[in-house]
Scaffold this active site. Structure first.
Site, PDB file in Angstrom:
ATOM      1  N   CYS A  79      -5.862 -18.589  -6.417  1.00  0.00           N
ATOM      2  CA  CYS A  79      -5.556 -18.807  -4.998  1.00  0.00           C
ATOM      3  C   CYS A  79      -5.690 -20.280  -4.634  1.00  0.00           C
ATOM      4  CB  CYS A  79      -6.455 -17.940  -4.131  1.00  0.00           C
ATOM      5  SG  CYS A  79      -8.185 -18.050  -4.559  1.00  0.00           S
ATOM      6  N   GLU A 122      -9.178 -12.728   2.298  1.00  0.00           N
ATOM      7  CA  GLU A 122      -8.988 -13.921   1.455  1.00  0.00           C
ATOM      8  C   GLU A 122      -7.557 -13.849   0.946  1.00  0.00           C
ATOM      9  OE1 GLU A 122     -11.118 -16.291   1.067  1.00  0.00           O
ATOM     10  OE2 GLU A 122     -13.069 -15.431   1.551  1.00  0.00           O
ATOM     11  N   LYS A 126     -11.100  -0.596  -4.849  1.00  0.00           N
ATOM     12  CA  LYS A 126      -9.796  -0.257  -5.433  1.00  0.00           C
ATOM     13  C   LYS A 126      -9.250  -1.486  -6.146  1.00  0.00           C
ATOM     14  CE  LYS A 126      -5.690  -0.650  -4.080  1.00  0.00           C
ATOM     15  NZ  LYS A 126      -5.194  -1.083  -5.397  1.00  0.00           N
ATOM     16  N   GLU A 141       4.260 -20.326  -1.972  1.00  0.00           N
ATOM     17  CA  GLU A 141       3.224 -20.270  -3.008  1.00  0.00           C
ATOM     18  C   GLU A 141       3.866 -19.820  -4.317  1.00  0.00           C
ATOM     19  OE1 GLU A 141       0.388 -16.999  -2.728  1.00  0.00           O
ATOM     20  OE2 GLU A 141      -1.195 -18.320  -3.430  1.00  0.00           O
TER      21      GLU A 141
HETATM   22  P1  NAD Z   1      -1.164  -8.100  -3.357  1.00  0.00           P
HETATM   23  O1  NAD Z   1      -1.349  -8.382  -1.912  1.00  0.00           O
HETATM   24  O2  NAD Z   1       0.151  -7.646  -3.841  1.00  0.00           O
HETATM   25  O3  NAD Z   1      -2.186  -6.952  -3.825  1.00  0.00           O
HETATM   26  C1  NAD Z   1      -3.568  -7.092  -3.639  1.00  0.00           C
HETATM   27  C2  NAD Z   1      -4.192  -5.712  -3.603  1.00  0.00           C
HETATM   28  O4  NAD Z   1      -3.751  -5.010  -2.435  1.00  0.00           O
HETATM   29  C3  NAD Z   1      -3.885  -4.813  -4.790  1.00  0.00           C
HETATM   30  O5  NAD Z   1      -5.064  -4.130  -5.151  1.00  0.00           O
HETATM   31  C4  NAD Z   1      -2.857  -3.845  -4.205  1.00  0.00           C
HETATM   32  O6  NAD Z   1      -2.839  -2.603  -4.858  1.00  0.00           O
HETATM   33  C5  NAD Z   1      -3.373  -3.693  -2.793  1.00  0.00           C
HETATM   34  N1  NAD Z   1      -2.395  -3.211  -1.811  1.00  0.00           N
HETATM   35  C6  NAD Z   1      -1.037  -3.228  -1.893  1.00  0.00           C
HETATM   36  N2  NAD Z   1      -0.496  -2.728  -0.758  1.00  0.00           N
HETATM   37  C7  NAD Z   1      -1.536  -2.413   0.064  1.00  0.00           C
HETATM   38  C8  NAD Z   1      -1.628  -1.894   1.380  1.00  0.00           C
HETATM   39  N3  NAD Z   1      -0.545  -1.585   2.103  1.00  0.00           N
HETATM   40  N4  NAD Z   1      -2.851  -1.714   1.917  1.00  0.00           N
HETATM   41  C9  NAD Z   1      -3.961  -2.049   1.226  1.00  0.00           C
HETATM   42  N5  NAD Z   1      -3.942  -2.538  -0.036  1.00  0.00           N
HETATM   43  C10 NAD Z   1      -2.738  -2.719  -0.609  1.00  0.00           C
HETATM   44  O7  NAD Z   1      -1.656  -9.417  -4.099  1.00  0.00           O
HETATM   45  P2  NAD Z   1      -1.633  -9.732  -5.674  1.00  0.00           P
HETATM   46  O8  NAD Z   1      -0.205  -9.943  -6.065  1.00  0.00           O
HETATM   47  O9  NAD Z   1      -2.451  -8.722  -6.405  1.00  0.00           O
HETATM   48  O10 NAD Z   1      -2.418 -11.128  -5.735  1.00  0.00           O
HETATM   49  C11 NAD Z   1      -1.788 -12.358  -5.560  1.00  0.00           C
HETATM   50  C12 NAD Z   1      -2.056 -12.911  -4.180  1.00  0.00           C
HETATM   51  O11 NAD Z   1      -3.441 -12.902  -3.907  1.00  0.00           O
HETATM   52  C13 NAD Z   1      -1.633 -14.362  -4.019  1.00  0.00           C
HETATM   53  O12 NAD Z   1      -0.982 -14.564  -2.781  1.00  0.00           O
HETATM   54  C14 NAD Z   1      -2.943 -15.136  -4.013  1.00  0.00           C
HETATM   55  O13 NAD Z   1      -2.904 -16.369  -3.385  1.00  0.00           O
HETATM   56  C15 NAD Z   1      -3.849 -14.148  -3.366  1.00  0.00           C
HETATM   57  N6  NAD Z   1      -5.250 -14.428  -3.725  1.00  0.00           N
HETATM   58  C16 NAD Z   1      -6.062 -14.993  -2.791  1.00  0.00           C
HETATM   59  C17 NAD Z   1      -7.379 -15.299  -3.112  1.00  0.00           C
HETATM   60  C18 NAD Z   1      -8.314 -15.923  -2.099  1.00  0.00           C
HETATM   61  O14 NAD Z   1      -9.512 -15.960  -2.339  1.00  0.00           O
HETATM   62  N7  NAD Z   1      -7.838 -16.392  -0.967  1.00  0.00           N
HETATM   63  C19 NAD Z   1      -7.845 -15.042  -4.400  1.00  0.00           C
HETATM   64  C20 NAD Z   1      -6.984 -14.475  -5.325  1.00  0.00           C
HETATM   65  C21 NAD Z   1      -5.676 -14.161  -4.976  1.00  0.00           C
END
Ligand code: NAD
Length: 469
Positions: free
Chosen positions: A277, A243, A170, A374
């Protein structure tokens, strides 16, 4: 306009409803993505479960060849995929932007294809033989964020498929287009049901994470969503790789040359415009060289052109979405109100698009939101310190632990400091560089589990210990 489809059981599937994907450089439509619903997710999970029966049993060489074929397909469509990423994500086509993202995904895919899961022999003597065999887990649910949509999708599904699992992915609703197109292209080289992609709004996530036929979730995203994923997955005791977010600190020791280190710090903080990230998110600089490092960073920032990613001279694009853009504005305004000094940037650009300039915030202090939270965007706090033990403690005084770095010409000293940082990856004289042969993952509330390398491949398997008399 291109018609994007879900990929379910090797078929391109249209949906009754579509949702808008916005180009962050113009706030115009980048494309319309299929709004998958629970029924689509159910079909995709069933297709993946059925495909697992055969995919998990085919000869390993077949899976290896399929992974190499995926890399070839990606490479052959590099320009098309890169253009889609720029349209929906905003990053430039050139430099370390969209083409770099696709080329990286190709390299990662080829490397992963070449990995093996040999039987481990723990004992072989008169008392008996003990072996550990690695087996695929089953259906893997993959949920990706919007910052590196294709890289992260590839990091999720390639090891899974290589090890004999099947996948339902997804993508983020902010950036689903390139992933949908990639899945469509890959349908030609993978058996039906091995990789399914279902786009939709956030409510699709819990359907995947709670589904009894899904055996593991690989999730990349924010820490608050990671907590929800863990809670939902707990009902069926799914395996998890999480992650999550980070707030990486870099500690700059007083022995470095500010003119040399300043541009490197800037590049590490502005990887993907701060939306990575493992970007450098808190820069602690020793008092002796503080002003000179700030000056060098400001000078380097003036060389960077921010603009529409489709323009050939753009080096950084906009912030990917309005919500993140507003977070950046809030953090900078809060820092100003708390007495920090904006050295460069600090005001949103007029006109269309979520453009915010490179913003370097000096005299930032622990306890300010811009340091403690962050930013995930183009604003970076530079914090003064005098005592090394004290700054290590301050760097560790946060609940996340993804990456960290130490900058010094004295490598022994740098290694000693690095070893004390509480984070999953630590770099010396660089920050955030990932490679496919090195495990990557967070500690504390940055999540658990690793990706990449043999260690990452083992995470999409279960071990079976075989005792032979
Ligand atoms: P987010 O958590 O808002 O969304 C990530 C994904 O989760 C999206 O596909 C979203 O649709 C889905 N999602 C939303 N609600 C959900 C739920 N209740 N259950 C399951 N899935 C759900 O994150 P974002 O804004 O897309 O990305 C930014 C964040 O991601 C930052 O905090 C960043 O640090 C982190 N990130 C971490 C890494 C890593 O490798 N550690 C890499 C990239 C980004």
């Amino acid at each position: 306009m291109t018609r994007f489809c879900l990929t379910i059981n090797g078929q391109q599937v249209e949906t009754p409803e579509y949702f808008d994907v916005i180009n962050p450089a113009t706030e115009e439509l980048a494309g319309r993505a299929p709004a998958g619903e629970a029924a689509h997710m159910e079909q995709a999970i069933n297709a993946a479960a059925a495909a697992f029966e055969t995919w998990s049993k085919v000869d390993d060489s077949v899976r290896k060849e399929a992974c190499l074929a995926i890399a070839d397909v990606m490479e052959a469509h590099k320009e098309e995929l890169a253009n889609l990423i720029t349209l929906e994500q905003g990053k430039p086509l050139g430099g370390r932007g969209s083409r770099f993202e696709i080329q990286g995904a190709v390299a990662w895919t080829r490397y992963t294809a070449g990995l093996d899961l040999p039987v481990e022999v723990l004992q072989d003597n008169d008392a008996g033989r003990v072996e550990v065999h690695r087996k695929p887990i089953g259906v893997i649910g993959s949920i990706t964020p919007w910052n590196w949509p294709v890289s992260i999708a590839t990091w999720h599904f390639m090891p899974a498929i290589r090890a004999g699992n099947t996948v339902v992915l997804k993508p983020s609703p902010n950036t689903p287009l390139a992933t949908l197109r990639l899945a469509e292209l890959i349908s030609d080289v993978l058996p039906a049901g091995v990789l399914n992609v279902v786009s939709g709004l956030d409510h699709l996530g819990p359907i995947l994470t709670g589904h009894p036929k899904v055996d593991k979730i690989t999730f990349t995203g924010s820490t608050p969503t990671g907590r929800k994923v863990m809670q939902s997955a707990s009902q069926t005791l799914k395996r998890l790789t999480l992650e999550l977010g980070g707030n990486d600190a870099g500690i700059v020791l007083p022995d470095v040359d500010p003119a040399d280190v300043g541009p490197k710090l800037l590049a590490a903080a502005y990887n993907n415009n701060g939306q990575t990230c493992a970007c450098l998110k808190r820069i602690y600089v020793h008092d002796d060289i503080y002003d000179a490092v700030c000056d060098a960073m400001v000078a380097a920032s003036k060389e960077i052109k921010v603009g529409n990613g489709l323009d050939a001279d753009s080096m950084l694009g906009p912030v990917q979405n309005e919500a993140q853009y507003n977070i950046v504005i809030d953090l900078v305004e809060d820092a100003k109100a708390q007495g920090a000094k904006v050295l460069v940037g600090g005001t949103p650009r007029d006109g269309a698009g979520y453009f915010y300039p490179i913003t370097l915030v000096a005299e930032a202090r622990d306890g300010m939101r811009i340091v403690d939270e962050e930013q995930f965007g183009p604003c970076t706090p530079i914090i003064r310190y005098t005592n090394l033990d004290d700054v290590i403690e301050r760097a560790n005084a946060c609940d996340v632990g993804l990456g960290g770095s130490v900058w010094s010409n004295d490598l022994d000293k740098a290694r000693a400091v690095a070893a004390q940082l509480e984070c999953g990856s630590v770099w010396i004289n660089k920050h955030g560089a990932l490679q496919p042969n090195a495990p990557f993952g967070g500690i504390k509330q940055s999540g658990f589990g690793v990706q990449f390398s043999d260690a990452g491949l083992r995470e999409v398997t279960t071990g079976q210990t075989m005792f032979v008399r």
